[in-house]
Design a protein around this motif. Structure first.
Motif, PDB file in Angstrom:
ATOM      1  N   GLY A 218       0.813  -1.201   0.000  1.00 15.15           N
ATOM      2  CA  GLY A 218       0.000   0.000   0.000  1.00 15.15           C
ATOM      3  C   GLY A 218       0.846   1.250   0.000  1.00 15.15           C
ATOM      4  O   GLY A 218       2.034   1.241   0.391  1.00 15.15           O
ATOM      5  N   LEU A 219       0.248   2.343  -0.436  1.00 20.03           N
ATOM      6  CA  LEU A 219       0.950   3.624  -0.571  1.00 20.03           C
ATOM      7  C   LEU A 219      -0.061   4.730  -0.331  1.00 20.03           C
ATOM      8  O   LEU A 219      -1.212   4.635  -0.762  1.00 20.03           O
ATOM      9  N   ALA A 220       0.374   5.789   0.365  1.00 18.20           N
ATOM     10  CA  ALA A 220      -0.512   6.939   0.596  1.00 18.20           C
ATOM     11  C   ALA A 220       0.349   8.172   0.804  1.00 18.20           C
ATOM     12  O   ALA A 220       1.388   8.120   1.475  1.00 18.20           O
ATOM     13  N   TRP A 221      -0.100   9.292   0.234  1.00 15.79           N
ATOM     14  CA  TRP A 221       0.574  10.580   0.405  1.00 15.79           C
ATOM     15  C   TRP A 221       0.026  11.300   1.631  1.00 15.79           C
ATOM     16  O   TRP A 221      -1.150  11.140   1.985  1.00 15.79           O
ATOM     17  N   SER A 267      -4.814   3.618   4.897  1.00 19.31           N
ATOM     18  CA  SER A 267      -5.645   4.735   4.435  1.00 19.31           C
ATOM     19  C   SER A 267      -5.355   5.934   5.328  1.00 19.31           C
ATOM     20  O   SER A 267      -5.412   5.815   6.563  1.00 19.31           O
ATOM     21  N   TRP A 268      -5.031   7.059   4.700  1.00 15.96           N
ATOM     22  CA  TRP A 268      -4.658   8.272   5.427  1.00 15.96           C
ATOM     23  C   TRP A 268      -5.864   9.202   5.493  1.00 15.96           C
ATOM     24  O   TRP A 268      -6.476   9.517   4.477  1.00 15.96           O
ATOM     25  N   SER A 269      -6.215   9.610   6.709  1.00 18.47           N
ATOM     26  CA  SER A 269      -7.392  10.471   6.880  1.00 18.47           C
ATOM     27  C   SER A 269      -7.128  11.839   6.262  1.00 18.47           C
ATOM     28  O   SER A 269      -6.125  12.497   6.579  1.00 18.47           O
ATOM     29  N   VAL A 309      -9.101  -1.120   3.910  1.00 15.43           N
ATOM     30  CA  VAL A 309      -9.746  -0.143   4.807  1.00 15.43           C
ATOM     31  C   VAL A 309      -9.717   1.217   4.122  1.00 15.43           C
ATOM     32  O   VAL A 309      -8.737   1.577   3.453  1.00 15.43           O
ATOM     33  N   GLN A 310     -10.811   1.959   4.282  1.00 17.78           N
ATOM     34  CA  GLN A 310     -10.910   3.272   3.647  1.00 17.78           C
ATOM     35  C   GLN A 310     -11.669   4.213   4.572  1.00 17.78           C
ATOM     36  O   GLN A 310     -12.711   3.843   5.128  1.00 17.78           O
ATOM     37  N   TRP A 311     -11.129   5.444   4.736  1.00 19.78           N
ATOM     38  CA  TRP A 311     -11.856   6.505   5.443  1.00 19.78           C
ATOM     39  C   TRP A 311     -12.991   7.009   4.566  1.00 19.78           C
ATOM     40  O   TRP A 311     -12.874   7.075   3.341  1.00 19.78           O
TER      41      TRP A 311
END
Length: 1144
Positions: A218-221, A267-269, A309-311
């Motif tokens: 997974g990857l998130a900015w 998942s980043w809020s 998982v997702q906000w």
């Protein structure tokens, strides 16, 4: 807390944040198979309605798909069109990419499929819409293929440079940067992340872990910082989340390690950049705080892996989780017990089996463990924090805080959040007039102030009122009041001279030309007419009947003349008859002038003539009755007259000096007082008060309740505009009303350093000690049935060396002794009404540290005479240590020392009350410390005369045994003096008092005495011959009692918190040395700035700000005389230092 659930083996995606209502789209997962082993796919859209208490989701649209999905993404492309709901892109097998029109799916009308493209080779596992340009879609599949699609032209996708991975790898995740629109990142199974710059169509940086065990899933900015991203690893050997900053790409900034197996998704809020969700193969879903690196929320362990998982983009606390067991669940991170859901589920099942009749209640067995309680986040999330705030504070202060003006990505991590304090002024004209009034009151130039008011006032009634107020400040005020009312003696003489000038000159000529001539003899008539009857009455001296005859014939002049000769009573009767018979326009006025009955005049005169009535009072009324009569006239004008007369009634109150009535009259005319109207009232009140002070003196003016209320209202208004010092100057000084005292205290402390040197007002609230109060050590179970006081009388503040207090030996109870004793006890606190006083110890002498050999030999032989467990008497607070210069050479025998210890009231077992003789006269002998030094428990130091259990042999031998004298050299005590260990040897019958006599009075506390044998020691005979000396101790002034309360409470708190014995001994010694401070406060020998500093230190102590208290302490010491503060400031600093260490 679980909000909703859906049984679907599917992948999921939330609707964009701009979409309302909130939708959740699901597509049949390509990685899961159901029981039918069907390969067909379905795309469904559900509405998420949190108002519905059930766990079910409402399906709003469904569409059959030709293939199953690896990934779904919902973009906002087309949302600008009417009734548009965006586009869903689905990645499937064999490189298939399908775009769906959400609006058509929901309406089941037109063809929902926008386009299908099969450009990739392999499963399309990575999808992401550009957050800035909604028509750009990034897709990733096998063989390191990345395409950028333009939804306006899907024919030829763009490729960002050549394939970066050699050998080629799958693209596990794609993510557009949240701050820079042309930056794209891709994650690969080898653990690398590649950052692409689409303006250059090439990768600009590659991030990789050097352990070679990272298997990126997974990857998130970062939502706000453009250069930060997170990578997660699904390798069970390295189940970590790495936070990278591209500016320092050699190693991760932070590594999160709470999962035990590989991580499947993150998942980043977007609503709170500190919150990051993760799910892993250990069946856990964790919420991280990236700032601290700790887990702030944790769901109970699931039954299977959660692969996604997702906000929720629109509802910040909500997130969804898709698991391999075929369930999609919606949760909230705000936390709640699952009991409600369990009860709801049980009710749902019961309704299916009830068949119209309620089922019997379920008997649930006791649970071994309590119901699962999901705690909420440990820290309030960003969406619940106030981005900005404002609050009004006392003194017209406006406190504001808000987000920094700079962009979030430019703000350093440790950014100072500023709080702005502003002064708000809304009544500039009010402040200007208030400043003018304050300046005039300060300079005493109120005459010019009143004159300016007269000139500036256009309303005639106000002009007249200011003229009256000005006259109150001048001499001959009554004459000037009459002039203002229109009556002047000079003007009257001018008007009357026109009528009497001619007659006066004719009379003068007549008397000037009068020549003495021979007088004709006059006759006395004796006829029976009126003249004859008058003559006869006068001849007989009957003036009363003569006056009656004159009045009957209406010869009023003759009647008045005769009545004057007949005395005051006759004259008064004649006047009454005259006024009864002779009615004219001024007869009532004449009657009032003669009778001087001004009260009737005030009550009966026409209110149209209020000016004339006030003029009569000014002319004739005496100073004692004048204020009362003026007030009566004013109140009658208020009650019986209209609004105009109510306004004019103020003139009467100004003449009488009744400020209270003036204020009440003003209140009737101003129901809703504005700031300027209140300022106008205060101007008049202050001028009138100043005139009364000049007339009666400062102590002769007191404010009534109405005036106090308006002055307080005025002071509050001034304080609200920031004029704190001016507001405090208007408060009445002698008022004890709680609102006034509270406002004064608040104004004093709100000014801060502006009141340095001023005396602190008394604390306006009752002090309540919160928490446990330590009690003195005491033996709780005595077999002899007597008690000791819980409080120890405070010793003398400055012990006088070799000047003991002696009470004469008289058979009666010594009243000087009792008075001084009670006075000393009640200085700072009084014990219970029936508690016996414990033995006080004089603080001025250090005893000889000596133990006779005989005692050491008999330590194990002689029993405890009273049978008490432990030591006797119980240890109490140690007495204060004497200053170094008071230590004298000490040489004493133990017997002589024990003779100076008085007896406590003891009732021994086995002795009847009759065996006790009447108490002997109280003898006050000076006492020393018990053997063992200050703080020793005084073990068996009390004489126990009359005990049958005491063997006489050891007593006599001990009493007669020679004791060597030891001379102690004068030695300066160290700062941390440690008293020697207490002597616990029983000492019995060390006094030669007759048996059976017990003294019921303890020694007078607070008296120092030299040890036996020291220079200056007085014998008992000398002590008896000396006159009694009374120790007077003043009480602490009320304004300084708060200091002792604060410092004593601090000492108690520190004693409870201190763990080591050394610190407790320091605190005990400090408590005694603080008595020097209290003595100076009693005698008022401290300068104002030292007092202000001490109160500021006490305020810091009450607030728990010990560091600030030390700073104030240093400032006070720096600007004070050493001789003034050296006796108490060092020990106060020691206490604050100990408190600061214990607090931190």
């Amino acid at each position: 807390m679980k909000l909703k659930e859906l049984e679907r083996p599917a992948v999921q995606v939330w609707s964009p944040a701009s979409q309302c209502p909130v939708y959740l789209a699901t597509g049949t997962s390509a990685q899961q198979l159901d029981a039918s082993f069907s390969t067909n796919g379905t795309l469904e859209i559900f509405e998420v309605d949190f108002r519905d208490p059930s766990l079910d989701l409402k399906r709003k649209g469904v569409l059959s798909a030709s293939s199953r999905f690896y990934k779904l993404i919902w973009g906002s492309f087309g949302n600008g069109l009417p009734e548009a709901s965006g586009v869903i892109a689905g990645g499937g097998n064999n490189g298939m990419l399908t775009l769906y029109n959400v609006t058509h799916i929901l309406s089941s009308g037109k063809e929902p499929v926008i386009a299908q493209r099969q450009k990739h080779t392999g499963a399309v596992r990575a999808l992401d819409f550009n957050p800035f340009q909604g028509h750009l879609l990034a897709t990733g599949a096998s063989d390191s293929e990345i395409f950028i699609w333009d939804l306006n032209n899907l024919n030829v996708p763009m490729t960002p440079g050549s394939k970066s991975q050699q050998p080629p790898e799958d693209i596990k995740a794609l993510a557009w940067n949240r701050q820079v629109q042309h930056i794209l990142a891709s994650a690969h199974p080898s653990g690398k992340a590649v950052v692409w710059d689409l303006r250059k169509n090439e990768p600009i940086i590659k991030v990789s872990d050097h352990s070679n065990r990272m298997h990126s899933s997974g990857l998130a900015w970062h939502p706000e910082i453009a250069t930060q991203l997170v990578l997660c690893s699904e390798d069970d050997r390295l189940p970590v989340i790495q936070l990278w900053d591209l500016r320092f790409a050699s190693s991760p900034l932070k590594v999160l390690e709470s999962h035990s197996r590989g991580i499947l998704s993150v998942s980043w809020s977007q609503a709170d950049p500190e919150l990051l969700l993760s799910s892993a193969k250990d069946n856990q879903i964790l919420c991280w705080n990236l700032g601290s690196g700790e887990v702030v929320y944790k769901l109970p362990t699931q039954s299977s892996w959660c692969f996604d998982v997702q906000w929720c983009p629109r509802d910040p606390p909500v997130f969804s989780a898709a698991s391999f067991d075929g369930w999609i669940s919606l949760y909230s991170v705000m936390g709640r017990s699952w009991e409600v859901q369990q009860i709801r589920q049980a009710d749902k099942i019961s309704s299916s089996f009830s068949k119209g009749q309620p089922l019997p209640p379920l008997q649930v067995p006791e649970q071994v463990a309590q119901a699962s309680l999901i705690p909420p986040l440990k820290k309030p999330p960003k969406w619940m924090r106030r981005p900005a705030g404002v609050s009004f504070a006392f003194g017209g202060k406006l406190v504001t805080f808000g987000l920094p003006s700079t962009p979030a990505h430019q703000v350093p991590q440790l950014c100072l959040r500023l709080v702005f304090v502003s002064q708000v002024t809304t009544e500039s004209e009010f402040l200007r007039r208030s400043a003018e009034l304050q300046e005039s009151l300060g300079s005493g130039n109120l005459l010019n102030y009143c004159q300016n008011k007269i000139e500036l006032t256009s309303l005639q009634s106000e002009k007249m009122l200011w003229q009256f107020l000005k006259v109150t400040l001048e001499q001959d005020s009554r004459v000037k009041f009459l002039k203002l009312l229109g009556y002047s003696k000079d003007e009257l003489q001018k008007k009357a001279s026109k009528h009497i000038t001619e007659e006066a000159s004719a009379s003068s000529t007549f008397f000037d030309e009068l020549v003495p001539q021979s007088m004709t003899p006059w006759e006395i008539p004796i006829t029976e007419d009126t003249d004859g009857l008058l003559s006869q009455a006068l001849l007989l001296g009957e003036l009363g009947p003569a006056v009656e005859l004159c009045l009957k014939e209406e010869r009023f002049a003759d009647a008045i003349i005769l009545a004057q000769a007949g005395g005051a009573d006759l004259l008064k009767q004649t006047q009454e008859c005259y006024w009864a018979k002779k009615k004219s326009r001024i007869s009532s006025l004449l009657a009032c002038v003669v009778r001087k009955n001004w009260k009737d005049m005030v009550c009966t005169c026409s209110l149209q003539n209020w000016r004339e009535a006030l003029a009569l009072l000014l002319t004739y009324s005496g100073p004692e009755k004048f204020p009362e009569l003026c007030d009566m006239l004013g109140m009658r004008m208020e009650q019986e007259g209209g609004r105009a007369l109510t306004s004019e009634a103020r003139l009467c109150y100004v003449c009488s000096g009744n400020v209270e009535q003036l204020v009440e009259c003003w209140a009737k005319c101003h129901q809703a007082s504005s700031p300027l109207a209140l300022q106008d009232l205060m101007e008049k009140v202050m001028v009138l008060n100043r005139s009364l002070e000049l007339l009666r003196g400062p102590d002769g003016v007191s404010s009534g309740p109405a005036t106090t209320y308006r002055v307080t209202q005025y002071a509050n208004l001034l304080a609200a505009q920031g004029s704190l010092a001016t507001a405090m100057s208007y408060l009445p000084r002698d008022c004890t009303q709680p609102p006034i005292q509270q406002l004064r205290d608040r104004l004093f402390h709100a000014q801060g350093s502006g009141v340095m040197g001023q005396q602190c007002p008394p604390f306006p609230f009752p002090r309540v000690v919160v928490g446990a109060t330590p009690h003195s050590k005491e033996a709780s179970s005595y077999r002899l049935g007597f008690q000791f006081s819980h409080q120890v009388p405070t010793p003398s503040l400055r012990p006088r060396i070799f000047t003991p207090l002696v009470t004469p030996l008289t058979p009666s109870h010594s009243s000087p002794y009792q008075s001084s004793r009670m006075h000393n006890i009640s200085d700072y606190g009084s014990p219970g009404p029936q508690a016996a006083q414990p033995l006080p110890l004089g603080p001025g002498v250090r005893p000889a540290l000596f133990e006779p050999p005989l005692l050491r030999e008999q330590k194990a032989q002689v029993p405890n005479p009273t049978g008490f467990p432990g030591t006797w008497p119980p240890p109490g607070p140690p007495p204060p240590m004497a200053p170094p210069d008071t230590i004298q050479p000490v040489s004493a025998s133990l017997a002589e020392t024990a003779q100076q210890l008085p007896l406590l009231p003891v009732r021994l077992p086995g002795l009847s009350p009759m065996s006790f003789q009447s108490p002997a006269p109280p003898v006050s002998f000076p006492v020393t410390h018990p053997p063992g030094g200050p703080g020793a428990p005084c073990s068996n130091a009390l004489p126990t005369t009359g005990l049958s259990t005491v063997p006489p042999g050891p007593q006599d031998s001990l009493k007669n045994a020679p004791v060597p004298r030891t001379n102690l050299q004068r030695k300066k005590l160290p700062e941390t003096f440690m008293p020697p260990a207490p002597i616990t040897t029983p000492v019995m019958s060390l006094t030669s008092e007759p048996r059976g006599v017990l003294y019921s009075q303890p020694s007078v506390p607070g008296v120092g005495h030299a040890p036996p044998g020291a220079p200056g020691e007085l014998s008992l005979q000398q002590l008896q011959q000396r006159p009694p000396e009374k120790v007077e101790r003043k009480e602490l002034p009320p304004e300084h009692r708060s200091l002792k309360i604060s410092f004593d409470k601090l000492l108690r708190r520190c004693s409870l918190s201190a763990a080591d014995l050394k610190t407790k001994r320091k605190l005990d010694e400090a408590a005694q040395r603080l008595e020097c401070l209290y003595e100076k406060l009693c005698h008022g020998t401290l300068s104002p700035h030292v007092l202000a500093g001490l109160h500021e230190v006490a305020r810091c102590v009450d607030a728990g700000s010990f560091e600030q208290g030390l700073a104030v302490h240093a400032q006070v010491v720096g600007c004070s005389s050493f001789s003034e503060v050296s006796s108490f400031m060092p020990v106060l600093k020691a206490i604050l230092t100990i408190a600061h260490k214990l607090h931190t």
